[in-house]
Design a protein around this motif. Structure first.
Motif, PDB file in Angstrom:
ATOM      1  N   TRP A  86       0.824  -1.205   0.000  1.00 25.80           N
ATOM      2  CA  TRP A  86       0.000   0.000   0.000  1.00 25.80           C
ATOM      3  C   TRP A  86       0.861   1.258   0.000  1.00 25.80           C
ATOM      4  O   TRP A  86       0.639   2.181  -0.782  1.00 25.80           O
ATOM      5  N   VAL A  87       1.874   1.289   0.848  1.00 23.06           N
ATOM      6  CA  VAL A  87       2.589   2.537   1.120  1.00 23.06           C
ATOM      7  C   VAL A  87       3.711   2.823   0.123  1.00 23.06           C
ATOM      8  O   VAL A  87       3.855   3.949  -0.356  1.00 23.06           O
ATOM      9  N   LEU A  88       4.528   1.832  -0.194  1.00 29.86           N
ATOM     10  CA  LEU A  88       5.745   2.126  -0.943  1.00 29.86           C
ATOM     11  C   LEU A  88       5.488   2.736  -2.323  1.00 29.86           C
ATOM     12  O   LEU A  88       6.252   3.612  -2.747  1.00 29.86           O
ATOM     13  N   PRO A  89       4.429   2.335  -3.047  1.00 28.85           N
ATOM     14  CA  PRO A  89       4.197   3.020  -4.331  1.00 28.85           C
ATOM     15  C   PRO A  89       3.837   4.495  -4.184  1.00 28.85           C
ATOM     16  O   PRO A  89       3.917   5.251  -5.148  1.00 28.85           O
ATOM     17  N   THR A  90       3.425   4.913  -2.988  1.00 26.52           N
ATOM     18  CA  THR A  90       3.023   6.305  -2.783  1.00 26.52           C
ATOM     19  C   THR A  90       4.079   7.118  -2.059  1.00 26.52           C
ATOM     20  O   THR A  90       3.848   8.281  -1.721  1.00 26.52           O
ATOM     21  N   PHE A  91       5.247   6.522  -1.846  1.00 30.75           N
ATOM     22  CA  PHE A  91       6.259   7.165  -1.019  1.00 30.75           C
ATOM     23  C   PHE A  91       7.466   7.491  -1.874  1.00 30.75           C
ATOM     24  O   PHE A  91       8.272   6.628  -2.211  1.00 30.75           O
ATOM     25  N   ALA A  92       7.617   8.766  -2.242  1.00 29.27           N
ATOM     26  CA  ALA A  92       8.612   9.160  -3.236  1.00 29.27           C
ATOM     27  C   ALA A  92      10.044   8.966  -2.780  1.00 29.27           C
ATOM     28  O   ALA A  92      10.950   8.837  -3.585  1.00 29.27           O
ATOM     29  N   ALA A  93      10.291   8.950  -1.465  1.00 25.76           N
ATOM     30  CA  ALA A  93      11.673   8.848  -0.986  1.00 25.76           C
ATOM     31  C   ALA A  93      12.199   7.423  -1.021  1.00 25.76           C
ATOM     32  O   ALA A  93      13.369   7.189  -0.746  1.00 25.76           O
ATOM     33  N   HIS A  94      11.332   6.453  -1.346  1.00 24.08           N
ATOM     34  CA  HIS A  94      11.781   5.061  -1.358  1.00 24.08           C
ATOM     35  C   HIS A  94      12.888   4.875  -2.393  1.00 24.08           C
ATOM     36  O   HIS A  94      12.711   5.170  -3.572  1.00 24.08           O
ATOM     37  N   ALA A  95      14.023   4.412  -1.957  1.00 26.94           N
ATOM     38  CA  ALA A  95      15.204   4.371  -2.823  1.00 26.94           C
ATOM     39  C   ALA A  95      15.086   3.361  -3.951  1.00 26.94           C
ATOM     40  O   ALA A  95      15.851   3.391  -4.895  1.00 26.94           O
ATOM     41  N   GLY A  96      14.116   2.444  -3.872  1.00 27.62           N
ATOM     42  CA  GLY A  96      13.971   1.461  -4.928  1.00 27.62           C
ATOM     43  C   GLY A  96      13.324   2.015  -6.191  1.00 27.62           C
ATOM     44  O   GLY A  96      13.253   1.333  -7.202  1.00 27.62           O
ATOM     45  N   GLN A  97      12.861   3.258  -6.150  1.00 22.00           N
ATOM     46  CA  GLN A  97      12.192   3.832  -7.298  1.00 22.00           C
ATOM     47  C   GLN A  97      13.183   4.530  -8.223  1.00 22.00           C
ATOM     48  O   GLN A  97      14.133   5.151  -7.769  1.00 22.00           O
ATOM     49  N   ASP A  98      12.921   4.445  -9.540  1.00 20.55           N
ATOM     50  CA  ASP A  98      13.722   5.218 -10.467  1.00 20.55           C
ATOM     51  C   ASP A  98      13.225   6.661 -10.474  1.00 20.55           C
ATOM     52  O   ASP A  98      12.206   6.988  -9.852  1.00 20.55           O
ATOM     53  N   GLU A  99      13.927   7.520 -11.180  1.00 20.47           N
ATOM     54  CA  GLU A  99      13.615   8.951 -11.107  1.00 20.47           C
ATOM     55  C   GLU A  99      12.214   9.256 -11.625  1.00 20.47           C
ATOM     56  O   GLU A  99      11.492  10.086 -11.043  1.00 20.47           O
ATOM     57  N   ALA A 100      11.809   8.614 -12.706  1.00 19.10           N
ATOM     58  CA  ALA A 100      10.472   8.874 -13.245  1.00 19.10           C
ATOM     59  C   ALA A 100       9.398   8.480 -12.243  1.00 19.10           C
ATOM     60  O   ALA A 100       8.410   9.194 -12.054  1.00 19.10           O
ATOM     61  N   ARG A 101       9.584   7.336 -11.570  1.00 19.67           N
ATOM     62  CA  ARG A 101       8.602   6.894 -10.582  1.00 19.67           C
ATOM     63  C   ARG A 101       8.612   7.803  -9.359  1.00 19.67           C
ATOM     64  O   ARG A 101       7.577   8.071  -8.752  1.00 19.67           O
ATOM     65  N   ARG A 102       9.785   8.287  -8.995  1.00 23.24           N
ATOM     66  CA  ARG A 102       9.852   9.245  -7.884  1.00 23.24           C
ATOM     67  C   ARG A 102       9.032  10.498  -8.201  1.00 23.24           C
ATOM     68  O   ARG A 102       8.319  11.023  -7.352  1.00 23.24           O
ATOM     69  N   ARG A 103       9.163  10.980  -9.439  1.00 20.75           N
ATOM     70  CA  ARG A 103       8.400  12.163  -9.823  1.00 20.75           C
ATOM     71  C   ARG A 103       6.904  11.903  -9.696  1.00 20.75           C
ATOM     72  O   ARG A 103       6.160  12.743  -9.186  1.00 20.75           O
ATOM     73  N   ARG A 104       6.472  10.743 -10.162  1.00 21.36           N
ATOM     74  CA  ARG A 104       5.039  10.459 -10.157  1.00 21.36           C
ATOM     75  C   ARG A 104       4.499  10.286  -8.736  1.00 21.36           C
ATOM     76  O   ARG A 104       3.368  10.683  -8.443  1.00 21.36           O
ATOM     77  N   THR A 105       5.286   9.695  -7.860  1.00 16.52           N
ATOM     78  CA  THR A 105       4.807   9.561  -6.483  1.00 16.52           C
ATOM     79  C   THR A 105       4.829  10.900  -5.764  1.00 16.52           C
ATOM     80  O   THR A 105       3.988  11.164  -4.898  1.00 16.52           O
ATOM     81  N   ARG A 106       5.761  11.779  -6.122  1.00 14.83           N
ATOM     82  CA  ARG A 106       5.732  13.134  -5.563  1.00 14.83           C
ATOM     83  C   ARG A 106       4.470  13.868  -6.013  1.00 14.83           C
ATOM     84  O   ARG A 106       3.866  14.625  -5.249  1.00 14.83           O
ATOM     85  N   ILE A 107       4.079  13.653  -7.254  1.00 18.02           N
ATOM     86  CA  ILE A 107       2.852  14.269  -7.770  1.00 18.02           C
ATOM     87  C   ILE A 107       1.646  13.743  -7.007  1.00 18.02           C
ATOM     88  O   ILE A 107       0.728  14.500  -6.656  1.00 18.02           O
ATOM     89  N   LEU A 108       1.624  12.434  -6.721  1.00 19.08           N
ATOM     90  CA  LEU A 108       0.531  11.863  -5.932  1.00 19.08           C
ATOM     91  C   LEU A 108       0.498  12.491  -4.545  1.00 19.08           C
ATOM     92  O   LEU A 108      -0.562  12.862  -4.044  1.00 19.08           O
TER      93      LEU A 108
END
Length: 204
Positions: A86-108
């Protein structure tokens, strides 16, 4: 070379992730995209329509990732596993995300923190199926909670995740280890979900 609509979408996504919708102007987008101001109206109708499209695409990806992670978990998955999905896809600081995914979770996170009426409706529409599935699975681990109590705690978690995307709280968390912070959030949410509900209030 990318076409103009693609450049505008990419620029809007990058700026939304960096600044939030309230601090992105039409000129910011067109300058970043190397396009003229009229191109936004021509291709999208307005700046707000462009931003809504970018937010919709970002939310779609995040909720699809949540749904996919939940679908991969066995029926007897533990509460911590469910919370992570539930949480990790919505958490932009998670280091497992690439930059594009980080941007999208920051937008969320920004959408959760300061949603426009259109984005509020969009969040309700897109989140509902995933959240109902999630709550159904979580409820099996917390039979001591009423549906009303579980919904309250679920809402509080969403509010906290949205707040963490704001500049104020991001600044307070500066310097923390992203991987450790994600683990701490999961532990905090699990603890909150499993805690006993408040007893009746006694007045003197």
């Amino acid at each position: 070379m990318q076409d103009t609509p693609s450049r505008l979408r990419e620029a809007a996504e990058r700026l939304l992730a960096e600044r939030g919708a309230a601090r992105v102007s039409l000129r910011d987008i067109t300058d970043a995209a190397g396009a003229n101001v009229a191109s936004v109206g021509y291709h999208f109708g307005s700046k707000d329509a462009l931003l809504d499209e970018v937010v919709r695409d970002s939310l779609t990806e995040v909720f699809e990732q949540q749904a996919a992670l939940l679908a991969q978990l066995p029926d007897d998955a533990g509460l911590e596993e469910l919370v992570r999905a539930w949480v990790l896809p919505t958490f932009a600081a998670h280091a497992g995300q690439d930059e594009a995914r980080r941007r999208r979770t920051r937008i969320l996170q920004d959408a959760l923190h300061q949603p426009s009426p259109a984005i509020s409706a969009l969040l309700a529409e897109m989140a509902a199926p995933v959240q109902l599935h999630l709550l159904d699975r979580i409820s099996r681990h917390v039979p001591h909670l009423s549906q009303e109590e579980l919904w309250l705690r679920h809402t509080a978690v969403l509010a906290a995740l949205g707040a963490l995307g704001s500049d104020f709280f991001a600044g307070m968390l500066a310097g923390t280890d992203p991987d450790r912070l994600a683990d701490q959030l999961v532990a905090w949410i699990v603890g909150g979900l499993t805690a006993d509900p408040a007893g009746p209030r006694h007045t003197p």
